[in-house]
Scaffold this motif. Sequence first.
Motif, short mmCIF file in Angstrom:
data_model
loop_
_atom_site.label_atom_id
_atom_site.label_comp_id
_atom_site.label_asym_id
_atom_site.label_seq_id
_atom_site.Cartn_x
_atom_site.Cartn_y
_atom_site.Cartn_z
N HIS A 35 51.39 35.20 36.19
CA HIS A 35 51.77 34.84 37.56
C HIS A 35 50.79 35.50 38.53
N ILE A 36 50.98 35.17 39.80
CA ILE A 36 49.98 35.60 40.77
C ILE A 36 49.89 37.13 40.88
N GLY A 37 50.98 37.81 40.54
CA GLY A 37 50.96 39.27 40.55
C GLY A 37 50.08 39.82 39.43
N ASN A 38 50.25 39.27 38.23
CA ASN A 38 49.39 39.68 37.10
C ASN A 38 47.93 39.39 37.43
N GLY A 263 60.44 31.13 41.17
CA GLY A 263 59.91 29.85 41.65
C GLY A 263 58.53 29.62 41.09
N ALA A 264 57.73 28.86 41.87
CA ALA A 264 56.38 28.52 41.40
C ALA A 264 55.47 29.72 41.60
N VAL A 265 55.37 30.55 40.58
CA VAL A 265 54.58 31.78 40.73
C VAL A 265 53.46 31.89 39.71
N THR A 266 53.55 31.11 38.61
CA THR A 266 52.47 31.22 37.62
C THR A 266 51.27 30.40 38.11
N LEU A 267 50.11 30.74 37.57
CA LEU A 267 48.90 30.01 37.96
C LEU A 267 49.08 28.53 37.68
#
Length: 319
Positions: A35-38, A263-267
């Motif tokens: 996800h965008i955090g990773n 929600g939509a958080v993965t690349l």
Amino acid sequence: MSPETQQTDQTNRPREEKTPRKAGRFAPSPSGDMHIGNLRTATLAWIWAKQSNRDFVVRVEDIDRVKKGAAQRQLEDLTTLGLTWDGDALYQSSRRDAHLQAIETLKEKGLLFECYCSRKEIAEASSAPHARPGFYPRTCAELTESQRETKRAELAATNRAPALRLRPRVTEWTIQDELFGTVTERIDQVVLQRGDGILAYNLAVVVDDAWQNVDQIVRADDLLSSAPAQAYIAHELGYSPFTYAHVPLVLSTTGARLAKRDGAVTLRELLSHGWSVTRVIEEIAASLGFTAHTLEELCEVFDATQMNRESWTFIPPEA
Ligand code: GLU
């Protein structure tokens, strides 16, 4: 060393011998898509390595919980964003022999003891009036050999084996972090090998970082408190100290660490919502306080002393 040995050493040394480059790294656990955090953490680790002329290596930390197919997808996610790495990704599960060797080294140094406690026993002992919250209550640390014999037999009767815990020679250890400065933590009697034989993260991470020539650790700041114990273990294993930068986490709108359920958080989800890779990089850059459209641009303008140190609350695009 005698002059003769020295002479031999020098003549035998290949002329072009280079010390391998030191490296920064990203070490995801294969639990699901990035996800965008990773990806923000991976981007920072990549930039830190590039800016300091290091290699950048990737390690799949797959010795515990693994979701089938996740490692491959995570590596694809990194590639999609343009976060390329040097050499092959290392699968931690291939390193069991080295991890066991490190256990032997620590055992020979008298730095391990067997622990027979169940989770329930630890929870009960930890709630006693003088217990230190969150720390192992030292139940098995000072048992006599005959007490150990009895406990071992009791465990064996239920088909369980003891865990191995660290018996540190110090009460605390200090690390230097590029963002947090000097960080000192009490060193707990952490588990290094579980009763089921699985090697603990705190051991494997240290052994593998050293093996991959990593001397720079950039990762999310939820791991800051375990860094001193890891640095202490590295010290006991004779490794050179690592440098650290623990970077802020990405949070969901509820204030918790960003997770897939938010929600939509993965690349992959973001791309299917119409975001481009460029947009993802722009958002990561902006969250850090910089303007950049590519990773290379971000690497040019990024300045660790100027980066935004606040956690980033990510608001996913609407479905
Ligand atoms: N594998 C750990 C994780 O994904 C990170 C380990 C590390 O960076 O030291 O949370």
